[in-house]
Design a protein around this motif. Structure first.
Motif, mmCIF file in Angstrom:
data_model
loop_
_atom_site.group_PDB
_atom_site.id
_atom_site.type_symbol
_atom_site.label_atom_id
_atom_site.label_comp_id
_atom_site.label_asym_id
_atom_site.label_seq_id
_atom_site.Cartn_x
_atom_site.Cartn_y
_atom_site.Cartn_z
ATOM 1 N N MET A 47 0.830 -1.179 0.000
ATOM 2 C CA MET A 47 0.000 0.000 0.000
ATOM 3 C C MET A 47 0.880 1.251 0.000
ATOM 4 O O MET A 47 1.789 1.360 0.809
ATOM 5 C CB MET A 47 -0.909 0.016 1.221
ATOM 6 N N PRO A 48 0.591 2.198 -0.894
ATOM 7 C CA PRO A 48 1.396 3.424 -0.952
ATOM 8 C C PRO A 48 1.185 4.304 0.283
ATOM 9 O O PRO A 48 0.084 4.406 0.811
ATOM 10 C CB PRO A 48 0.879 4.136 -2.198
ATOM 11 N N ASP A 49 2.252 4.935 0.700
ATOM 12 C CA ASP A 49 2.200 5.846 1.833
ATOM 13 C C ASP A 49 2.027 7.273 1.306
ATOM 14 O O ASP A 49 2.503 7.609 0.215
ATOM 15 C CB ASP A 49 3.504 5.750 2.634
ATOM 16 N N LEU A 50 1.369 8.112 2.090
ATOM 17 C CA LEU A 50 1.138 9.491 1.691
ATOM 18 C C LEU A 50 2.436 10.172 1.267
ATOM 19 O O LEU A 50 2.481 10.850 0.238
ATOM 20 C CB LEU A 50 0.480 10.267 2.839
ATOM 21 N N LEU A 51 3.500 9.999 2.025
ATOM 22 C CA LEU A 51 4.753 10.678 1.692
ATOM 23 C C LEU A 51 5.343 10.213 0.364
ATOM 24 O O LEU A 51 6.100 10.959 -0.270
ATOM 25 C CB LEU A 51 5.773 10.526 2.819
ATOM 26 N N ASP A 52 4.995 8.998 -0.086
ATOM 27 C CA ASP A 52 5.434 8.529 -1.400
ATOM 28 C C ASP A 52 4.803 9.349 -2.525
ATOM 29 O O ASP A 52 5.296 9.359 -3.646
ATOM 30 C CB ASP A 52 5.085 7.054 -1.605
ATOM 31 N N THR A 53 3.689 10.011 -2.234
ATOM 32 C CA THR A 53 2.952 10.769 -3.250
ATOM 33 C C THR A 53 3.313 12.250 -3.245
ATOM 34 O O THR A 53 2.829 12.997 -4.086
ATOM 35 C CB THR A 53 1.429 10.635 -3.047
ATOM 36 N N TYR A 54 4.129 12.676 -2.290
ATOM 37 C CA TYR A 54 4.472 14.098 -2.156
ATOM 38 C C TYR A 54 5.400 14.511 -3.294
ATOM 39 O O TYR A 54 6.482 13.943 -3.467
ATOM 40 C CB TYR A 54 5.150 14.354 -0.805
#
Length: 146
Positions: free
Chosen positions: A1-8
């Motif tokens: 599952m992707p983490d929010l910080l991976d999307t920053y």
């Protein structure tokens, strides 16, 4: 599952005279375009699929970005539905020589993950595995409800 910080994602655009309105500041359409592009990159990083813009909510132009300054665009995924990806976007004006910044624009975009034929695709669950990620998520949710 992707983490929010991976999307920053943070990106910069130098405001040129061809990007300006009659007042010598970035045209709102260009700022919106830059935000849409960075938001889509954030959404795609999260979804692992191409993403298309579904809606733009609460676009707030708080102050201008003068020609010669840099538009700094920040985006991150703060929520996800079955096929939708909710992205918080902010733009700052940055003085290139000093790095001085102030926020100029804020918005919330919704993207939909699609396959190569344009059919909606399910997206993973978003996680926040750090205090910073949780703070960013809460800030986006609180701002969204204002």
């Amino acid at each position: 599952m992707p983490d929010l910080l991976d999307t920053y994602i943070e990106n910069r655009e130098r405001v040129q005279p061809t990007d300006a309105n009659n007042y010598g500041t970035a045209h709102g359409g260009f700022v919106t375009k830059w935000m849409d592009e960075v938001g889509a990159l954030s959404a795609m990083r999260f979804a692992g699929e191409s993403c298309v813009t579904a809606s733009i909510d609460q676009m707030s132009f708080e102050r201008p970005i003068p020609v010669g300054d840099t538009a700094v665009i920040r985006a991150y995924v703060y929520e996800a539905g079955r096929t939708s990806v909710h992205v918080k976007l902010e733009a700052d004006r940055e003085a290139p020589r000093t790095g001085e910044r102030e926020q100029t624009t804020e918005s919330y975009f919704v993207f939909v993950a699609v396959d190569d034929e344009g059919k909606p695709q399910e997206v993973p669950e978003l996680t926040t595995g750090s205090e910073r990620g949780e703070r960013l998520r809460q800030r986006a949710l609180e701002g969204r409800n204002d």
